[in-house]
Design a protein around this motif. Structure first.
Motif, PDB file in Angstrom:
ATOM      1  N   ASP A   1      10.344 -74.113 -16.865  1.00  0.00           N
ATOM      2  CA  ASP A   1      11.211 -74.944 -16.032  1.00  0.00           C
ATOM      3  C   ASP A   1      12.591 -74.304 -15.828  1.00  0.00           C
ATOM      4  OD1 ASP A   1      11.696 -77.305 -14.521  1.00  0.00           O
ATOM      5  OD2 ASP A   1      12.662 -78.255 -16.241  1.00  0.00           O
ATOM      6  N   ARG A   2      13.051 -73.560 -16.803  1.00  0.00           N
ATOM      7  CA  ARG A   2      14.354 -72.885 -16.684  1.00  0.00           C
ATOM      8  C   ARG A   2      14.214 -71.506 -16.035  1.00  0.00           C
ATOM      9  NH1 ARG A   2      18.140 -75.695 -20.139  1.00  0.00           N
ATOM     10  NH2 ARG A   2      17.446 -77.845 -19.837  1.00  0.00           N
ATOM     11  N   PHE A   3      13.057 -70.889 -16.212  1.00  0.00           N
ATOM     12  CA  PHE A   3      12.850 -69.529 -15.712  1.00  0.00           C
ATOM     13  C   PHE A   3      12.667 -69.491 -14.195  1.00  0.00           C
ATOM     14  CE2 PHE A   3       9.932 -65.584 -15.770  1.00  0.00           C
ATOM     15  CZ  PHE A   3      10.998 -64.701 -15.763  1.00  0.00           C
ATOM     16  N   GLU A   4      11.902 -70.421 -13.654  1.00  0.00           N
ATOM     17  CA  GLU A   4      11.600 -70.389 -12.212  1.00  0.00           C
ATOM     18  C   GLU A   4      12.867 -70.417 -11.357  1.00  0.00           C
ATOM     19  OE1 GLU A   4       9.649 -72.758  -8.520  1.00  0.00           O
ATOM     20  OE2 GLU A   4      11.088 -73.542  -9.962  1.00  0.00           O
ATOM     21  N   PRO A   5      13.809 -71.374 -11.551  1.00  0.00           N
ATOM     22  CA  PRO A   5      15.007 -71.360 -10.709  1.00  0.00           C
ATOM     23  C   PRO A   5      15.899 -70.135 -10.932  1.00  0.00           C
ATOM     24  CG  PRO A   5      15.026 -73.257 -12.208  1.00  0.00           C
ATOM     25  CD  PRO A   5      13.735 -72.556 -12.396  1.00  0.00           C
ATOM     26  N   LEU A   6      15.833 -69.554 -12.121  1.00  0.00           N
ATOM     27  CA  LEU A   6      16.580 -68.319 -12.362  1.00  0.00           C
ATOM     28  C   LEU A   6      16.035 -67.212 -11.454  1.00  0.00           C
ATOM     29  CD1 LEU A   6      17.604 -66.848 -15.772  1.00  0.00           C
ATOM     30  CD2 LEU A   6      16.553 -65.403 -14.066  1.00  0.00           C
ATOM     31  N   LEU A   7      14.711 -67.103 -11.379  1.00  0.00           N
ATOM     32  CA  LEU A   7      14.102 -66.104 -10.497  1.00  0.00           C
ATOM     33  C   LEU A   7      14.465 -66.378  -9.039  1.00  0.00           C
ATOM     34  CD1 LEU A   7      10.537 -65.842 -12.098  1.00  0.00           C
ATOM     35  CD2 LEU A   7      12.407 -64.177 -12.285  1.00  0.00           C
ATOM     36  N   GLN A   8      14.470 -67.657  -8.665  1.00  0.00           N
ATOM     37  CA  GLN A   8      14.815 -68.013  -7.284  1.00  0.00           C
ATOM     38  C   GLN A   8      16.267 -67.644  -6.975  1.00  0.00           C
ATOM     39  OE1 GLN A   8      13.569 -72.079  -7.853  1.00  0.00           O
ATOM     40  NE2 GLN A   8      11.930 -71.860  -6.356  1.00  0.00           N
ATOM     41  N   ASN A   9      17.175 -68.011  -7.873  1.00  0.00           N
ATOM     42  CA  ASN A   9      18.592 -67.732  -7.623  1.00  0.00           C
ATOM     43  C   ASN A   9      18.876 -66.237  -7.565  1.00  0.00           C
ATOM     44  OD1 ASN A   9      19.632 -70.313  -7.233  1.00  0.00           O
ATOM     45  ND2 ASN A   9      19.869 -70.670  -9.420  1.00  0.00           N
ATOM     46  N   THR A  10      18.229 -65.450  -8.432  1.00  0.00           N
ATOM     47  CA  THR A  10      18.474 -64.003  -8.380  1.00  0.00           C
ATOM     48  C   THR A  10      17.869 -63.397  -7.112  1.00  0.00           C
ATOM     49  OG1 THR A  10      16.569 -63.574  -9.840  1.00  0.00           O
ATOM     50  CG2 THR A  10      18.742 -63.699 -10.870  1.00  0.00           C
ATOM     51  N   SER A  11      16.831 -64.019  -6.558  1.00  0.00           N
ATOM     52  CA  SER A  11      16.249 -63.499  -5.308  1.00  0.00           C
ATOM     53  C   SER A  11      17.100 -63.883  -4.093  1.00  0.00           C
ATOM     54  CB  SER A  11      14.824 -64.036  -5.114  1.00  0.00           C
ATOM     55  OG  SER A  11      14.817 -65.321  -4.528  1.00  0.00           O
ATOM     56  N   ASN A  12      17.992 -64.837  -4.277  1.00  0.00           N
ATOM     57  CA  ASN A  12      18.819 -65.351  -3.176  1.00  0.00           C
ATOM     58  C   ASN A  12      20.298 -65.016  -3.357  1.00  0.00           C
ATOM     59  OD1 ASN A  12      16.865 -66.610  -1.477  1.00  0.00           O
ATOM     60  ND2 ASN A  12      16.640 -68.241  -2.984  1.00  0.00           N
ATOM     61  N   ASN A  13      20.571 -63.872  -3.977  1.00  0.00           N
ATOM     62  CA  ASN A  13      21.952 -63.422  -4.154  1.00  0.00           C
ATOM     63  C   ASN A  13      22.829 -64.484  -4.825  1.00  0.00           C
ATOM     64  OD1 ASN A  13      23.805 -61.327  -3.971  1.00  0.00           O
ATOM     65  ND2 ASN A  13      24.668 -62.106  -2.063  1.00  0.00           N
ATOM     66  N   GLY A  14      22.253 -65.145  -5.810  1.00  0.00           N
ATOM     67  CA  GLY A  14      22.997 -66.169  -6.547  1.00  0.00           C
ATOM     68  C   GLY A  14      22.608 -67.583  -6.178  1.00  0.00           C
ATOM     69  N   GLY A  15      22.048 -67.773  -5.008  1.00  0.00           N
ATOM     70  CA  GLY A  15      21.563 -69.097  -4.598  1.00  0.00           C
ATOM     71  C   GLY A  15      22.502 -70.230  -4.954  1.00  0.00           C
ATOM     72  N   THR A  16      21.997 -71.190  -5.715  1.00  0.00           N
ATOM     73  CA  THR A  16      22.817 -72.364  -6.066  1.00  0.00           C
ATOM     74  C   THR A  16      23.959 -72.009  -7.012  1.00  0.00           C
ATOM     75  OG1 THR A  16      21.235 -72.944  -7.824  1.00  0.00           O
ATOM     76  CG2 THR A  16      20.988 -74.077  -5.704  1.00  0.00           C
ATOM     77  N   TRP A  17      23.825 -70.916  -7.769  1.00  0.00           N
ATOM     78  CA  TRP A  17      24.952 -70.509  -8.617  1.00  0.00           C
ATOM     79  C   TRP A  17      26.153 -70.201  -7.739  1.00  0.00           C
ATOM     80  CZ3 TRP A  17      21.832 -66.089 -11.324  1.00  0.00           C
ATOM     81  CH2 TRP A  17      20.830 -66.639 -12.134  1.00  0.00           C
ATOM     82  N   ALA A  18      25.924 -69.432  -6.675  1.00  0.00           N
ATOM     83  CA  ALA A  18      27.005 -69.065  -5.766  1.00  0.00           C
ATOM     84  C   ALA A  18      27.478 -70.278  -4.958  1.00  0.00           C
ATOM     85  CB  ALA A  18      26.544 -67.944  -4.828  1.00  0.00           C
ATOM     86  N   GLU A  19      26.512 -71.048  -4.474  1.00  0.00           N
ATOM     87  CA  GLU A  19      26.837 -72.205  -3.636  1.00  0.00           C
ATOM     88  C   GLU A  19      27.705 -73.224  -4.365  1.00  0.00           C
ATOM     89  OE1 GLU A  19      24.421 -75.661  -1.095  1.00  0.00           O
ATOM     90  OE2 GLU A  19      23.316 -73.999  -1.991  1.00  0.00           O
ATOM     91  N   TYR A  20      27.429 -73.435  -5.655  1.00  0.00           N
ATOM     92  CA  TYR A  20      28.170 -74.450  -6.425  1.00  0.00           C
ATOM     93  C   TYR A  20      29.148 -73.827  -7.423  1.00  0.00           C
ATOM     94  CZ  TYR A  20      24.904 -77.645  -4.287  1.00  0.00           C
ATOM     95  OH  TYR A  20      24.170 -78.356  -3.361  1.00  0.00           O
ATOM     96  N   ASP A  21      29.401 -72.526  -7.267  1.00  0.00           N
ATOM     97  CA  ASP A  21      30.376 -71.819  -8.091  1.00  0.00           C
ATOM     98  C   ASP A  21      30.135 -72.044  -9.587  1.00  0.00           C
ATOM     99  OD1 ASP A  21      32.472 -70.021  -8.208  1.00  0.00           O
ATOM    100  OD2 ASP A  21      33.991 -71.601  -8.343  1.00  0.00           O
TER     101      ASP A  21
END
Length: 196
Positions: free
Chosen positions: A137-157
């Protein structure tokens, strides 16, 4: 065969179709489209089957698959809580328990009790199966965010340390997957995708 059971089971199957409408913050791999809870659960089930050999402890794969397919069904009523939300705690809430009882309660009594028990085991995160399910459950979104140049990490700082702290739960289920994940997190920091 109990015809009454069939009616209850079909009612449950129709109800959980609503999971397809619960949008998550995370986006699909290399995409702008947000993932829904049903897609997320399916992906975790496949990840469990594919990555089970990396569990630190022997696990009942079918039980883990049940956990990852069941764990977000409560979000039909409770909604999805963004893991980095600072205003709402991302833990088992009374709201989610009420949702579990209502939704799983559509099933025949014995199945309802089993599904609630599996959901509670996942939430508690204490068994080897729950630890591996939570790792997925924690690994899947990590893979998604790294594939999207930060994804939600970047979007929500979201800062590096918050990502690291949330993702280190992966280590509880698999040292090998955690080592891979930790490397991705650190690479994201080095690339400036995550900020200190």
């Amino acid at each position: 065969m109990n015809p009454s059971n069939l009616l209850q089971q079909v009612a449950f199957i129709k109800e959980i179709d609503k999971l397809k409408y619960i949008q998550r913050k995370t986006r699909l791999f290399k995409s702008d489209r947000q993932e829904n809870d049903a897609e997320h659960s399916w992906h975790l089930a496949m990840m469990t089957i594919v990555l089970a050999e990396h569990s630190d402890k022997p696990i009942d794969v079918l039980k883990v698959v049940k956990m990852v397919l069941i764990h977000d069904i409560v979000e039909i009523d409770a909604g999805d809580t963004f893991i980095y939300d600072s205003t709402k705690n991302h833990t088992n809430t009374e709201e989610e328990l009420l949702a579990a009882k209502r939704i799983f309660g559509l099933l025949p009594k014995e199945q309802a009790e089993e599904f609630i028990a599996v959901w509670e085991e996942f939430e508690a995160g204490e068994t080897d199966e729950a630890k591996f399910a939570k790792a997925m459950d924690r690994f899947e979104p990590l893979l998604q965010n790294t594939s999207n140049n930060g994804g939600t990490w970047a979007e929500y700082d979201v800062p590096y340390q918050q990502v690291y702290d949330k993702k280190k739960a992966i280590r509880e289920g698999s040292t090998a997957i955690w080592n891979y994940a930790e490397n991705l997190i650190n690479e994201s920091l080095e690339k400036g995708i995550l900020k200190k």
